[in-house]
Structures are given as structure tokens and as C-alpha cells.
Design a protein around this motif. Structure first.
Motif, PDB file in Angstrom:
ATOM      1  N   GLU B 199       7.205   0.585   2.418  1.00 42.99           N
ATOM      2  CA  GLU B 199       5.806   0.190   2.519  1.00 42.99           C
ATOM      3  C   GLU B 199       5.046   0.628   1.271  1.00 42.99           C
ATOM      4  O   GLU B 199       4.249  -0.137   0.713  1.00 42.99           O
ATOM      5  N   THR B 200       5.297   1.855   0.845  1.00 41.72           N
ATOM      6  CA  THR B 200       4.640   2.360  -0.350  1.00 41.72           C
ATOM      7  C   THR B 200       4.984   1.478  -1.548  1.00 41.72           C
ATOM      8  O   THR B 200       4.109   1.100  -2.341  1.00 41.72           O
ATOM      9  N   ASP B 201       6.267   1.133  -1.666  1.00 43.61           N
ATOM     10  CA  ASP B 201       6.696   0.273  -2.776  1.00 43.61           C
ATOM     11  C   ASP B 201       5.960  -1.061  -2.754  1.00 43.61           C
ATOM     12  O   ASP B 201       5.474  -1.535  -3.776  1.00 43.61           O
ATOM     13  N   VAL B 202       5.888  -1.663  -1.554  1.00 45.84           N
ATOM     14  CA  VAL B 202       5.258  -2.979  -1.448  1.00 45.84           C
ATOM     15  C   VAL B 202       3.810  -2.900  -1.892  1.00 45.84           C
ATOM     16  O   VAL B 202       3.321  -3.756  -2.638  1.00 45.84           O
ATOM     17  N   GLY B 209      12.455  -8.581  -6.595  1.00 43.42           N
ATOM     18  CA  GLY B 209      13.209  -9.629  -5.902  1.00 43.42           C
ATOM     19  C   GLY B 209      14.022  -9.117  -4.734  1.00 43.42           C
ATOM     20  O   GLY B 209      14.313  -9.858  -3.800  1.00 43.42           O
ATOM     21  N   SER B 210      14.380  -7.837  -4.771  1.00 44.78           N
ATOM     22  CA  SER B 210      15.260  -7.330  -3.712  1.00 44.78           C
ATOM     23  C   SER B 210      14.472  -6.903  -2.475  1.00 44.78           C
ATOM     24  O   SER B 210      15.063  -6.555  -1.461  1.00 44.78           O
ATOM     25  N   THR B 211      13.132  -6.911  -2.561  1.00 46.40           N
ATOM     26  CA  THR B 211      12.338  -6.436  -1.422  1.00 46.40           C
ATOM     27  C   THR B 211      12.618  -7.234  -0.143  1.00 46.40           C
ATOM     28  O   THR B 211      12.853  -6.637   0.914  1.00 46.40           O
ATOM     29  N   PRO B 212      12.612  -8.589  -0.199  1.00 47.02           N
ATOM     30  CA  PRO B 212      12.873  -9.299   1.063  1.00 47.02           C
ATOM     31  C   PRO B 212      14.201  -8.915   1.682  1.00 47.02           C
ATOM     32  O   PRO B 212      14.288  -8.737   2.889  1.00 47.02           O
ATOM     33  N   TRP B 277       7.986  -5.551  10.766  1.00 51.07           N
ATOM     34  CA  TRP B 277       7.442  -6.920  10.807  1.00 51.07           C
ATOM     35  C   TRP B 277       6.133  -6.987  10.009  1.00 51.07           C
ATOM     36  O   TRP B 277       5.870  -7.911   9.268  1.00 51.07           O
ATOM     37  N   SER B 278       5.351  -5.939  10.192  1.00 46.72           N
ATOM     38  CA  SER B 278       4.059  -5.869   9.548  1.00 46.72           C
ATOM     39  C   SER B 278       4.208  -5.794   8.024  1.00 46.72           C
ATOM     40  O   SER B 278       3.442  -6.426   7.281  1.00 46.72           O
ATOM     41  N   ILE B 279       5.196  -5.050   7.550  1.00 47.50           N
ATOM     42  CA  ILE B 279       5.429  -4.954   6.103  1.00 47.50           C
ATOM     43  C   ILE B 279       5.802  -6.334   5.557  1.00 47.50           C
ATOM     44  O   ILE B 279       5.361  -6.739   4.480  1.00 47.50           O
ATOM     45  N   MET B 280       6.591  -7.054   6.333  1.00 49.07           N
ATOM     46  CA  MET B 280       6.969  -8.408   5.931  1.00 49.07           C
ATOM     47  C   MET B 280       5.719  -9.270   5.737  1.00 49.07           C
ATOM     48  O   MET B 280       5.573  -9.939   4.705  1.00 49.07           O
ATOM     49  N   MET B 284       4.284 -10.983   2.260  1.00 53.31           N
ATOM     50  CA  MET B 284       3.917 -12.389   2.101  1.00 53.31           C
ATOM     51  C   MET B 284       2.485 -12.519   1.586  1.00 53.31           C
ATOM     52  O   MET B 284       2.192 -13.312   0.698  1.00 53.31           O
ATOM     53  N   THR B 285       1.589 -11.706   2.144  1.00 50.56           N
ATOM     54  CA  THR B 285       0.189 -11.759   1.722  1.00 50.56           C
ATOM     55  C   THR B 285       0.055 -11.396   0.256  1.00 50.56           C
ATOM     56  O   THR B 285      -0.686 -12.046  -0.502  1.00 50.56           O
ATOM     57  N   LEU B 286       0.789 -10.366  -0.153  1.00 48.41           N
ATOM     58  CA  LEU B 286       0.679  -9.922  -1.535  1.00 48.41           C
ATOM     59  C   LEU B 286       1.231 -10.986  -2.479  1.00 48.41           C
ATOM     60  O   LEU B 286       0.688 -11.210  -3.558  1.00 48.41           O
ATOM     61  N   ILE B 287       2.302 -11.654  -2.074  1.00 46.42           N
ATOM     62  CA  ILE B 287       2.821 -12.756  -2.882  1.00 46.42           C
ATOM     63  C   ILE B 287       1.759 -13.845  -3.019  1.00 46.42           C
ATOM     64  O   ILE B 287       1.500 -14.348  -4.118  1.00 46.42           O
ATOM     65  N   SER B 288       1.131 -14.180  -1.904  1.00 45.21           N
ATOM     66  CA  SER B 288       0.088 -15.207  -1.944  1.00 45.21           C
ATOM     67  C   SER B 288      -1.046 -14.767  -2.864  1.00 45.21           C
ATOM     68  O   SER B 288      -1.567 -15.558  -3.645  1.00 45.21           O
ATOM     69  N   ASN B 289      -1.424 -13.507  -2.751  1.00 47.08           N
ATOM     70  CA  ASN B 289      -2.484 -12.981  -3.604  1.00 47.08           C
ATOM     71  C   ASN B 289      -2.124 -13.092  -5.075  1.00 47.08           C
ATOM     72  O   ASN B 289      -2.941 -13.500  -5.896  1.00 47.08           O
ATOM     73  N   LYS B 290      -0.890 -12.735  -5.388  1.00 49.16           N
ATOM     74  CA  LYS B 290      -0.437 -12.807  -6.782  1.00 49.16           C
ATOM     75  C   LYS B 290      -0.449 -14.242  -7.285  1.00 49.16           C
ATOM     76  O   LYS B 290      -0.882 -14.531  -8.397  1.00 49.16           O
TER      77      LYS B 290
END
Lengths: 355, 355, 355, 355, 355
Positions: B199-202, B209-212, B277-280, B284-290
Motif C-alpha cells: 500500500e505504501t509503495d502504491v 509494472g509488477s504491482t498488479p 481489494w481496496s489497494i487494487m 486503478m485510480t492512480l493509473i487513471s489520475n496519471k
């Protein structure tokens, strides 16, 4: 009343309840009857097309297993029904192969309907309904077609392996159900392999356009498997708790053990179900990640070259009075400006961690 | 019938029910038997390869704990079964290490199957099945391999710490189960640390790329842990409510306490599950933000320079009759127009809160 | 066996069950004992460091409330345990502050463990475990540190407000639990304010990069609150239905009322939980909406100017034989074409509702 | 202990349990009491500000309905409590308007708390708490403000329509609850209209920036409605099954019918809830679809003109030695190449189904 | 109180409970009554507009089935109610066609309300409420309009097919319910076809703008179907377990069989529900996939040609002093550079697996 379109007209549903009429698709030309009669020290096996051959064994104190392959010869089934005093609804359910797995307790016998799962040669999972009638000294099984998962059991009976020959019809019922659960186990395991293959593919980014439809296919299949196997758990549970006199107290330990196995099967199915949903999520994430990467490449290239192109455009204008054009080092200065801009952009992207 | 592909042929599943045949992967070369015999004022410990050494202790009024390491030497297990009058199904379940945790109450003894979890050197979580038979004055435990979480308990017995030496076999059972729950606690805690690290990393946007696949790995692991530990809760609950004569009334308070601990473990697992699940979602949100940010940069650059480039392009045309080109200050006017346009764009983006 | 990494070594978990050893983080230097003794017409309050001071009150027919602040002085707790004949497990649970809220009924007393929630000065929500032992004429409470939510209750006892002075220890227990539920209510209300603030921010499009982590923070917090409060509901329910002789029939109406309040608290928590999830969805939608808007601006600008730039580019070519360049009004015709194209584009975008 | 911020200080929560203190926001200046007294052949209606006027009716064999509007005059409520021997907790709950709907059975009376829903002039949904005490020959109702959903019921009583005049207080209770469920029905129906309007808007692509906040608003409202109405179902269920002597056997049929209606209301709420979630999904899909369309337009324009502009750019270069520039038909050849390229692109897009 | 807007004023809801007033939309001009009276060896069929014609049959020992088509002629219904001693609430429920399916057991009769589903000519699914009163020797059915799913049943009665003629009113009830379940089966099957068609369309990428609204339509329809059929399952379950004297012990086997069928219907509905949700997910994934593809095309084209255009732009500048312009092979060198760049780009994209 008007039904818009009906691809599979289910005519049988308009028959009066209790009518015996095969609704399945598998019309084996020949209906064969396989009769196994055994006790601790005797064993007889008979393949016949005439169900009446089995009735000779009835009087004896042995266990008789009559297996009917092919359900379109409803006459044989009616004869059996008459001989063993089966309820009309039982006979109707035997030939209705769309039935949900269930157990019915009648006064003289137990009636169990379940599904047998197997993969066909083309890897398609197939569902075949098996009905079983368990009486005091006999077990009747009804299958749609030849071929089943009971071969090993037949061998055990003929070779007198294990304790089966010394037990009654209830233990034979248990042994049949046990073979079915083993069959479920191996189908589920194979299904798990497919899921893992797909997961590996998705992570190896070797997913292609067909991945969503593959995932969707697995989703549908697991829903169908679940629907075929979950009621089975309830059947075993009711068998274990049933106070029916056919089931001996000693057999109950075995049924309890079997129940543990069916719970394990159900839990594995639910686990796989969650895994498939999870793979779908993962696939979506990877698509988003890829799109993100594509967008970055586009943005980097466009952001670098569009301003540079603009500068080049400016000095491509044809005004008479453009003093820079006549400077001796004007051209070189413009190059320098463009290179500096280029480097600044790279630093910016590096800071944003886009490179 | 044809099974398409079978990577792990589960041959044992075709054996008659009740056959004792080890299905696991851990073939320790030597099967060792560890015998601890104790009462309030006596203590004997014996390491042997011969299970019969344990039978001498049977007659005494003491508690005997026989721990078998390694399940491939089925002969030893059969001897124990014979000596303690164990049901054939119990012996079968002892060597079937794919079994779901469960409890079976027999007339003379309780049979409990559970999982022991531990991290291997490479950080992979490992599951080992332990079976336990609890009789009037003995406890038998069966493990797949050497090494377990009971060392501290053995020490307590040998040092006569706590109240264990003055209690019967039911308290020993409780102490063993308590050690297992403590083991679950510490594994879960460690798992929680991993989740928090991820979670901290995210959030630190250090996800790569390896996060998912990391998230997916944790998802699968938590599903597996859940499946191993949840039935344990039911076991303790049934133990506490069991009317089996082996369990003393005084031990029930301890079992109730243990039950509270297992509920806590289960709830922690469910909490961690929701967190993954929440981290997932968060990822996704952070990817969208980026992606949103990337798109903004592209849009700002393109929106500013494309119109300017167009203007430069217009005055780069080679028509003979383009009066502007011959104006004295034409070039400067164009620059002025372009700068004004640039500033207007900046104001527009500022208003849109894009800058 | 090897545990990969352990940040919080939970050494106590290896102690024999029943050992009294404080596991929390709050080592108050001084353990203070607060003793309140009251009946309808008498009231004594005593602050002491010596728990034995309380034992004088035991014989009387009054209610004694002994509140212990600080759990590291396990000696005091052991003395209390000895004096009031508490079960070893009770004492162990008193000092184990990681315990899940629960209720245990013993022969002479009720043992209740619950959490007290409060916000620290930095706005971080803090959880403190309180244990309560309720006997025939005494109530013992154990807290980790000074400061609690019972000040108003103490005042009511000293001022003889309400009906508390005329009731027994069971009513005091009810009053303490009521104060705890009020505490939950106010914490939850405050939490609700935070959620509404966040929701307002998200809708005012004032969300920034930190919004996802704020949402995630609220998600985690609500999961933790839920975990602390939900078992409390079960405690009150069991208290109301308990047939324990300590609880008077008249107190049950109050407990039923309290149970309604705890249900209300639980439902509010679940409502907030759904709202947080909903805000997350909303945030994702708004990001998508923004990205859509960004894309539209980019597309409009690019779609208008790229074709125009192409036209300008064509007439910027240096071919010798380009007749248009020599037409008198060629330049003006090109401008006209470009303006017409521009207008057509605007009409197109208007039709698509992009403008 | 420190609470970070408290916008609505809930002072009452610190009062001793059982204190009567109005916590709501509606301080009507005048508290009015409406008394209706009826039997088969008599009917009296009295509007008064003095609750004692009602006590004259008590001795008679008729049904007395006392309706109190306005809860801040706690004196009137206390007088009623004294006269009808109500439990202190009942009075406390009457004035606590934040209470969850519930039913309490006391020895002499039933106490029911529920919510009345109505839309205010500005379309905002309003929640008003109503408490009801049902005794052998009287019904007390307490409302926060004037105006309710019982006007039609009052008319029926005064006109002796239906069977109400010939029945006891339990039937009056049923009639009041029936009016409340009808009120729920109509509010829910109106809510359904809003959902359908929104759904139509979303599909007509007339959704605008405010759509997400509208959806969010509906989500929150349905959660609040659900929370107010769901406990009502439980109330009716417990009433129907209650063995309280106040409820006549004949009234039970009516309560069962009412219960069916409340289930219908609950199911409609859940249906609407799913529909709102579904609209949200739909909205997201439509945004994605639109973005897809925007992207296609951009891609088509950019993909066609960027290469053509490049070609134009090449022949805009000023190299001395560019033989093509001097070909007689060079310019026309370039145009031909560009047109061919243009057509090929169109074909490509047509194949991809982008046009 | 003020309701903001009410499109469908539900005036009936303000009537006193027990009032008979038709609330549906289908006002057939003529209310027809169809009377079938049969025993093993007799059969009479009568179509009439006068419900009193049916009362002649009452005394006989035969089964009378009275089917009323059209509910606006409430007089006929009241006459039936009087004749058969029906409870006022029963009559009210018969004409309230918005009622949820339910069963009520009265002393002399069973009252069952259920929904009949059929597709209208335009493919819209229609819901019609049917009420049924089952007494000792009669069955009353009430329908809103002509046309139903019982024609085949009527034929069976008139032709004395199956066992119906030899059974009592309880078997007729079973036969009617069986016909309804068959009707559900065929509607659900047809619905399944639609879902599969849609799924095929989505995968064939032939989805168009109307796909989301089609999915949404199916979602809403399945929710409505579910709501109409799910309570039916509960009805059959309660019938099977009912101790009502009307239902013969022999009929229970049939009801149990019917219950299995209704479970199958419910499970199929839930399966279809999951499949629709799944199609939605799939559709979203495919949109994302397409957008990804679109983005790739754009990125490839832009990334290749923007840098090349920049180079062309540079040598289109009009500086006096640009030595490259005067090199003999300058033009060719630039072409070479551009081609090399082009090839490098292609290799890069190939590596990224974009081509």
C-alpha cells in the motif's frame, strides 16, 4: 398469449405431470442393461437388452446393481418401475434429463438425481444426468449414454477388493457417489489448470483479442459447473442425516467423510470463481497500464517536437523584413535554442518519471 | 470418457475408500516417532523409529503424546491404528494431506485435521497438514515433515511450566491447538506487513509494472490462507460444544477463549482481504489520475502550438501576391498575434484549473 | 520453520496460556486505583495507588466501583484477581489489549472486554481497551491509561442525579456501557462529518492528488471502527438475554434500550461505509469526465488546425510549376477555403454537442 | 480525551438515561393536543392545548386517540406518562427524534416508534418521527409538528366509513400503520419517477456535468429511506407474531396483510437501489463510449493529415539541389500521391469500422 | 404535507382497508365466467356472464373450477365472496393487481396470488396477476383479461387425460400451479435466448451505440421477473409444508416435485442475472480494448511523422546562412536520415508489440 420466438420448443412441458417421455438429445440406438449381482462369496455379471433378465436376481439375499444405458427406450424403464413399485414421478424424473440434482425419500427406496461431468474430445465440458434408485437389496442407475466413471468400481466388485462385497446396497450407493465426487474433483482440477494457464498468459502480456472471450467462457462454465455440483452437497448432507432404514449406521461414517469431500469440491469451485473474476480485473488493469504507456510515448514525442516544429515554421515565413534571417549565425542560434529546449523537455519528463 | 489433460494425475482417487496411501509430496527418508509421557511428577521423552516403543506407556495413568513425523511409512501408522482401535477412515484421512480441516467425533477418540502455516526461506508461504487423534489418556499427532510450532510447548511440558503437567489429554489437545492459533496469528501479522508495504509503495507512486501481479499474488494467497484457516474456527466451535466425555468441563473455558482467538484471526483475514481489494481500486485510480495528467500535458502543448504553427505555415506560403509579407512590420505583428494567442491560451488553461 | 520478517515480535504469544503479562504500548509510570463506593445515602471516593484499599469496602451492602488505570503493574491486578476469585484467563485477558471485544459469563461474575474510541490531538483515532468485571456488589474496570468517557457518570453518582444511586452493580454496568455507546455515537458523528467534507470537496472539483489517499484512509479507518464496535452489539445482546443472576429483571429494559442504540451505531457505520465506497466511485467518474473534457479540447483544436496547416504547407512547397501561386487572388481564395473549413468544423462539433 | 471537531454537539447524550429532553429541531411554539373518542355509535373530537382534557374519556368503554403535536412541551408528555403509567424509557424515546424505528412490548401497552416521510415544497425529502403508545382502550401518538398522513383516517372515523368504528384500539393502531405504509408507497413511487427521469436523461445523452451528483444524491437518499423503512418491516412482523393481549385475533389477519405490503415496499426500495447503481454503471459506459468516439475523430484527422503535411513539408525545403522541384508535373504528382494516400486511409478506417 | 409531483395518483390507497376496487389497467368490457365441473365420470363446461350459474354445482361431490376473466365487474366477485364465505381482505387482494405473490391460509380455503408472464406481440414482456381460491371441492381463479396458459390443462380435463379427473380440488390447484411454472420455464428460456444473442453480438464486435441500453433493458427486465417469480418459490414451499386439511397427503409428492422445479427456475434466473452483469463487464472491456487500438494507431502515426515533419521544417527555414542547403547531396542525406528514423521507429514499435 404469444411467445415471440422459441428456438427450442419444449413440448414435453405441456404433457400432464407424471408422463414418461425422454427429453434429452442422446438417442442411443440400443438401450443396454448391465446387471451385476454379488454377495461376499458370489458374483454374477450380465449384459442384456432385456431388463426382465434382472428380475430373477430379486429374490436372493444379494445386492443387485442394474445399470440402464440410454433413456429413449422408456418401455424398459416402465417395466423396472412396475417391478420395483416406483412412484410415477420417479419414472418421469428419470427420463427428464434437464432436472436439477435432488434427493427424494420414498417409503421403500431413495431416489437420487445427479450430474456426471466429463470433457469431450474437443475439450468441451459435458454434463450427463444419472438417476439412481436405492432399495433394500438393489441399486438401479439410469444413464443417457454408454461410458461412465464407474469402471474402477465395477472392477473392485468383481475382484472383491476393499470391503464392498461384504456390504449392502447402501454401501454400493456410497461407492457410486464416491466415484462421482472423485470425478468432480478431477474435472475441477483440470479446470483449475485452465485458469492458471490463462492467468499466466495474461501476466506474460501474451493476452490477445481473444482473452476477454476466453475469460467470459470460463466464467460461464464455472457458473454451470457450480449449478450442477452445489445441489449435490445438499444431497449428501440429507443422506447423512436421513433416518431412512435403508442406510445402515456404519455407512453413515462413510457418508460424513463423503460430505467433507463435497464441501471441499464446493469451496474449490468458489475459489476458482473468485480467481476468474480476479483475472478479469487484472486484465482490465493491464489494458489500462498499456494505454497509459502508449499515451506517454505519444505525449513525449508530441510535446518535444510540436514546439520545435513551430520554431522552424516561424523561420520558414517569407516576410521581407525578418532581420534574424540575415544574421550570420542566426541558423546556428536557432539550432542551439531547439537543442536546449529538447534537453529541458527531457529533464521535465525525467522528473515526472515518464522516462 | 476422456479427460483432456491431467498434469497432476491423482491416482489415489481411484482406490477403494479406506485405503491408506500417502498422497503428499514430502517423502522424508526416515519416519521418526517422538514419544512424550508425563504426569504431574513424572516426565519421559523418547525419540524412536519404532512406533511400538510407545505402547508400553499405554497402561499407565499418565498422558502420552506420540508425534509421528513423515507419512510415507504407512506401516507405523497402521500399527498405531490397530493399537488404538482407530476407524479405517481416520487412517485414510491421516495420510491424505489434501484434506480440508475438519473434526470427527468417534466413540473413543476425537479426530482433528488442521493446517500449519509457515514461511519458507524464500518467503513463500507453506501449508502443512497435521492430524491429531485425542483419546482418554493419549494424543497422537501426525506431521508430513520434521519441524513444527510445538517446540515451546514441549519445553513447557519438560520444565513443568504452567498448568499443563497437572491436566489430562484434553488440555494437551488445547495447548497444541493454542500453539497453532498463535502460529496463525504471527503468519497473518506478517502478511499484514506485506500488505502495508504494498500500500505504501502504491501511494508513493513507486508502483511499477509488477504491482498488479504483486496484488494478484496477495489476493490468491489470502484466498488460500482463508480456506485453510476458516474451517478451523468451526472445529474449535464444535469442540467447545461437543458433549464428548474426553473433554473435561474445566477445559471448556480454555476452548471458549481459544474460540475467541480464532474469530479474531478470521476477522483479521477478512479485513486484509478487503484491504487488498481496496489497494487494487486505489492502484486503478492512480493509473487513471496519471493518465489524466499525461493527457493534460499533451493537450496543453498541442493546443498552444498547433494554432501558432498554422499561422507560421500561412506566412510560409509562396503566393506571389501576399501583401502582408511586404509590410514593414508584418513579421513583428505576426509575432505579437502569436504571443497574445499564447497568453490567452494560458489564461484559458488556468481557468480550467489545468495549470 | 522460518518467519521471513517480524516487525512486531509478539513474544507473549509463546507464553503458556493463562500468564498475566501486559502486551500494550502504554506504560504509565504510575498505576492509579480509583475507588467509588456508594449506596442510596452514602458516597465515598478514594484515589490510591494501593489496590488493597478497596478491599475494606467489600463486606458492606453497597456498590463498589474500582477503576484501575495502567496495566503494567500486574501485581495490583493479581491481587484483585485473588481477592475477587477471578479465573486466570480473565486476568490474562485484562492485560492482553489486542483482544477482540467479548463477554464471558463466569459463575460469580461477568467479564466484558470492549474498546473506547477517541480522537487524539492530531485528529488520529485512538483505540483503548477497557475490561470490566461485574460481580454481585462490585464493578472492576481496567484501563490502559488515564482519561476516559466516564467523568459525567462519576459526577452523576457523586451528585446522586438520576436513579443510579438507588440501583445495584448491574445498573452501574449498564451506565458504563451506556456511556461507551454515547462515546461511539459521537465518534461516528464526527467521522460522518469528515466523510461529508470529503464528499463536498470531491463534488466541488477541489479534489487533488491527495483525494484517493484520503478516501483510502477513511476506508481503512471505517473498517477498523467496524471491527471494534460490531462485537459490542453481540455483547449487549447476550447481556440482555443472559440468565445470569447478577442482572436484575428491571435492568433488562435498560439493556434492551441500549441494544437498540448499538444497532443504530452499527447501521450508521454501515451507512458510512457504503458512502465512502460511493465517493470513490464518484471520484472515478469525475476523473473520467475531466479526461473526457480534456480530450475534447485537444480533439477540437487538432481537428481544426491540422487540416488548415496542411493547406498552408501545400502552398509553402517550392515547385517551379505551381500555377495557383501566380493567380492574383490565389492567396485570398486559400484564406476563404480555410475559413469555410473552420466554420464547417465548428458546425460539426456543435452537432456532436462538443461545444 | 479530545474530540477534534464537533459541529452538532449532542449534549443530551450526556444526560442520565431516562431523562425527558427533546433533541429535535422543530420547536413549534404551541403544542396542540387532538383528542378523538369513538365507539360504534358515538364520536367526539376535541382540540385542546391541555392534555388533561383527554383524561375524562379514560373510564368509558370507548377508544380514545390522543395525538400530541410538538415535542418541546415535555410537561404534557410527562402528564400523559403519569396518567397512563408509561415506563421512563418510553417517555425518553418519545422525545428523542433520532431514534431508530422499533417496537417495545410492555406489560400494559405497546410502544412503537416509526418514521413518516414526506416531500417538502422544495422537493427535499423530510423525515418525521412518530411515536405511538397502544393500550387496552387508547392510542397515543406523538408528532414533532403539525400535519400528517392521517387526515383520511380521521375522516373515516368521523364518517363511520369502513369497519373502524366497531373495532378496538388495536384496529386503530393497524389503521394508523396502514396509513403510514400507504405514505411509504407513494413516496417510493415518486422516488421511482425521479429514477426513471434520470435514466431517460442519461440514455438521451442529455446528461451533463451535474448527472454524477444527481446520481450520488439519489444513492444517498435511497440509503436513508432504506434505513428509515426497513426496521418498520420487522416491527409489523413482531406485531403479527406478538402474543400481547391487546391485539385481537381478528386484527392479526389485517396485520399479516400489512406485513405483505411492507415487504413489497422493502423490495421496491431494493429494486430502486439496484437501478440507481445500474444507472451509474450505464453513465460510466456512455462516458467511455463518448471518449472512444472523440478519440476516433482525433485519430482519423491526425492520421490522415500528419503524413500529408509531412510530404508538403518535404517539398517546402530550400535545398539547392532538389530535382523534383524542377520537374514539370512534380507538383501534380505530389497532389496525386497525397490523394491516393488519403483514399487508402479512408479504406483502412472503413475496414476498422471507424467510419 | 406536500407531494412534489405524482404522475400516477394511486387514489385507491386512501380507501379504507378491505374495500373492493379494481386498480389495474385492463378494463375488459365484458367479464366472462367460465365454469368447469368434473368428477371421474362426469364433465360439464359452461361459459357465462353470470357468476350465479356456478352455484348450482356446489352441492355435488365433484370439483368445480370457476374462472373469472376481467376484474372491473366487482359485483360478480362480491357475489362469489358471499357465496364461498371469503374474507373481505381476500376480495380486496383479488382486485388489487399490484400485489406481491403470496399465500394466505384461511380456515376453509387457501388464497394464492401469483403472476402469469407472457410476451406480447411487440416482444414486450407482460405481467398479469392471477388469484386463486382453493376450497374443499372448488377452485376459483381470477384473471385480468382473457387468454391464459391453462388451455392445455382444460383439454386434459375434458379428455380425461392423466390422473386429474380422479383427483380432488387440491390436485387441480397443483395442475394450475404446474402450468404456471411451465409458463415461467418457457419465458425464462426465451429470455436466455435474448441474452445469448446479445452476448454473441457483443463478441462479434457488432455492438453499436444501442448495446448499453439493450443491456440495461435486460437488467431491468430480469430484476422485474425475479421479483415476480421469487415469492412463488416461497408459496410452493409453504403449500408443501402446510398442514391445511384441503391438501391431501398424496398431492404433497407432486408439490415437492413442483418445488424442485421452482428452485430450478429461480436458479436459472440468478444465472441469467450474473450473465447479464458479466456481458456488461465484457462490453466495457471491449470498449477499452478498442480505445487502446485507436490510441495505438494515433500514436504510431504521430510518433513517426511529427519528428520527420520537424526535420522538413528545419530545412524549410529561410536563413541566409544555412550551409547544408548548398551541399550537393544535402537533400538526399536528409531523405536518408528520415528513412533511417522511420525504420528505427518501426523496430521500436515492433519491440513494444504495437505492430
Amino acid at each position: 398469449m404469444k411467445i415471440k420466438k422459441r428456438r427450442k420448443p419444449n413440448k414435453a412441458s405441456n404433457l400432464p405431470p407424471g408422463t414418461i417421455s425422454y427429453k434429452g438429445k442422446k438417442f442411443s440406438d440400443v438401450t443396454t442393461v448391465e446387471i451385476i449381482n454379488y454377495s461376499v462369496d458370489s458374483y454374477t455379471k450380465l449384459d442384456s437388452k432385456n431388463v426382465e433378465d434382472a428380475f430373477n436376481f430379486k429374490e436372493t439375499n444379494q445386492v443387485t446393481w442394474i445399470n440402464v444405458n440410454g433413456l429413449n427406450a422408456t418401455k424398459n424403464i416402465e417395466k423396472l418401475g412396475l417391478h420395483y413399485h416406483l412412484h410415477p414421478l420417479t419414472l418421469e424424473d428419470v427420463v427428464d434429463t434437464t432436472h436439477r440434482p435432488k434427493i427424494d425419500e420414498f417409503e421403500d427406496y431413495l431416489f437420487i438425481v445427479f450430474k456426471m461431468l466429463y470433457f469431450k474430445d474437443d475439450g468441451v465440458l459435458n454434463y450427463e444426468q444419472v438417476s439412481m434408485v436405492v432399495g433394500e437389496s438393489y441399486v438401479l442407475t439410469f444413464q443417457e449414454a454408454d461410458g461412465d466413471v464407474f469402471d474402477e468400481l465395477r472392477e473392485r466388485i468383481s475382484n472383491a477388493k476393499g470391503r464392498i462385497r461384504s456390504q449392502g446396497s447402501d454401501y454400493l450407493m456410497y461407492a457410486i457417489l464416491d466415484a462421482v465426487v472423485d470425478n468432480y474433483m478431477s474435472v475441477i482440477e483440470d479446470f483449475g489448470d485452465r485458469i492458471e494457464d490463462l492467468e499466466t498468459d495474461v501476466f506474460a502480456s501474451e493476452s490477445n483479442g481473444s482473452t476477454p472471450s476466453q475469460i467470459q467462457g470460463l466464467k460461464r462454465e464455472i457458473l454451470k459447473i457450480r449449478r450442477s455440483i452445489f445441489p449435490f452437497r445438499e444431497i449428501i448432507n440429507r443422506l447423512e442425516k436421513s433416518e431412512c432404514k435403508i442406510i445402515d449406521i456404519k455407512t453413515r461414517s462413510y457418508l460424513r467423510d463423503l460430505y467433507d469431500h463435497t464441501i471441499q469440491v464446493s469451496e474449490t469451485i468458489d475459489l476458482y470463481r473468485e480467481m476468474i473474476w480476479s483475472i478479469m480485473d487484472m486484465y482490465m488493469t493491464l489494458i489500462s497500464n498499456k494505454m497509459n504507456e502508449v499515451m506517454k510515448v505519444l505525449t513525449i514525442i508530441a510535446t518535444i517536437f510540436i514546439p520545435l516544429t513551430f520554431i522552424a515554421g516561424v523561420y520558414g515565413m517569407n516576410f521581407n523584413n525578418m532581420p534574424e534571417l540575415h544574421y550570420k549565425y542566426g541558423y546556428y542560434v536557432v539550432w542551439a535554442v531547439m537543442i536546449v529546449l529538447f534537453i529541458l523537455m527531457l529533464i521535465y519528463f525525467r522528473r515526472k518519471r515518464w522516462l
